[in-house]
Design an enzyme around this catalytic site. Sequence first.
Site, short mmCIF file in Angstrom:
data_model
loop_
_atom_site.label_atom_id
_atom_site.label_comp_id
_atom_site.label_asym_id
_atom_site.label_seq_id
_atom_site.Cartn_x
_atom_site.Cartn_y
_atom_site.Cartn_z
CG ASN A 7 11.42 1.59 12.32
OD1 ASN A 7 11.91 1.86 11.23
ND2 ASN A 7 10.13 1.71 12.57
NE ARG A 90 8.78 -0.80 9.49
CZ ARG A 90 8.17 0.34 9.23
NH1 ARG A 90 8.57 1.45 9.81
NH2 ARG A 90 7.17 0.38 8.39
CG HIS A 179 1.16 -1.21 7.88
ND1 HIS A 179 0.12 -0.56 7.25
CD2 HIS A 179 1.94 -0.23 8.41
CE1 HIS A 179 0.26 0.74 7.39
NE2 HIS A 179 1.36 0.97 8.08
NE ARG A 240 1.81 7.38 3.35
CZ ARG A 240 2.07 6.38 4.19
NH1 ARG A 240 1.29 5.30 4.21
NH2 ARG A 240 3.09 6.43 4.98
CD GLU A 383 4.27 -2.29 13.02
OE1 GLU A 383 3.87 -1.26 13.61
OE2 GLU A 383 4.50 -2.32 11.81
#
Length: 395
Positions: A7, A90, A179, A240, A383
Amino acid sequence: MKVLVINCGSSSLKYQLIDSETEEALATGLCERIGIDGRLVYQPAGCDKIKTDLAMPTHNEAIQFVLDALTNADNGVIKSLDEVGAIGHRIVHGGEKFTKSVVITDEVIAAIEECNDLAPLHNPANLIGVRTCQKLMPGKPNVAVFDTAFHQTMPAKAFTYGLPYEYYEKYAVRRYGFHGTSHDFVSHRAAEIVGKPYEDLKIIVAHLGNGASISAIKDGKCQDTSMGLTPLEGLVMGTRSGDIDPSIMEFIAKKENLDIAGIMNVLNKQSGVQGISQLSSDFRDLEEGANAGNDKAQLAMEVFAYRVAKYIGSYVAALNGVDVIAFTAGIGENAPTIRKMVLGYLGYLGISVNEEENGKRGDELLISTADSKVKVYVIPTNEELAICRATVALV
Ligand code: ADP
């Protein structure tokens, strides 16, 4: 087969070497501060982390250090790179081009580059990881696993913004969602635990981490998700804002004398529960603060949980019901207080919470009672394993 999962960000890189037969990670770690100074963190399974400062002017050195660590005679986990069967990457944004994972070719790289506009901070960095692996391990298959792909089944009514349609036609402005690897993994695991076909279940997944999103799955497909063109939309997150009245941007820009970059920085990095609490983006700090009487920390947790509950409620309407709700990621897996606050709004669905089970941490848990009309689970996401599985399936 052993799969190296990468990643790659602009200045950091996370990696895992996974044995696809046992699905165990043989080693995990990260490279930090690439292009600044450089540090390798390497952890063989069952051992302590080894941290080494190493000069990493580019990703080339970073990935080379990872490969050296994995094959090192003292604490490596493989004898040589011949043992690595494939590399899974990823990739954040696959736009409308990628609806599933693909083996990387020159055409695929060109198509990912065409999506760079949609994720200018992430996609170019992801591709640096791909190119570096191609260079350092020539001939090995590389696979791209996209954050957006799982959500590509959303119908137009869910992904179309209330904006001039030409923005979609000209610039591909629509909702994509992120996601996806986690929503895919957790929803499939939920169906497995329930013991019913995936296609027959209405599932809502709440991926609550520093970045957070919810997805709604029916007929074996993602029908809606809370993130949009970018990961800024939807839930109130660590830093966020999630959904806000867009006019606030102009209002604050004038008051605070900020340009668009300044406003985006506030919405991405200084908002969310960090902005509300003025204490921390981490729910461990917020809980501690709230318990010590910090009203803003308490408010931040309430705003967060209320928004999650509202999204779940709206997805129950979108799916015309729900069979399973699954909590995952850092907060979803480790914050019983937040789960309890969220589920407290959902009694009308016939949800009843098993307080004792909800009090536990970390593992797969059924946290609804036997007579609850909806099954509620905690399902740890993985993941990297999902990327490993997708890679093996393609090579
Ligand atoms: P990301 O991958 O988006 O960075 P994670 O899924 O790793 O995020 O989640 C990180 C967040 O999970 C932390 O910021 C923190 O808010 C929350 N978290 C982790 N552990 C705990 C815990 N024990 N209790 C409450 N919250 C936790």
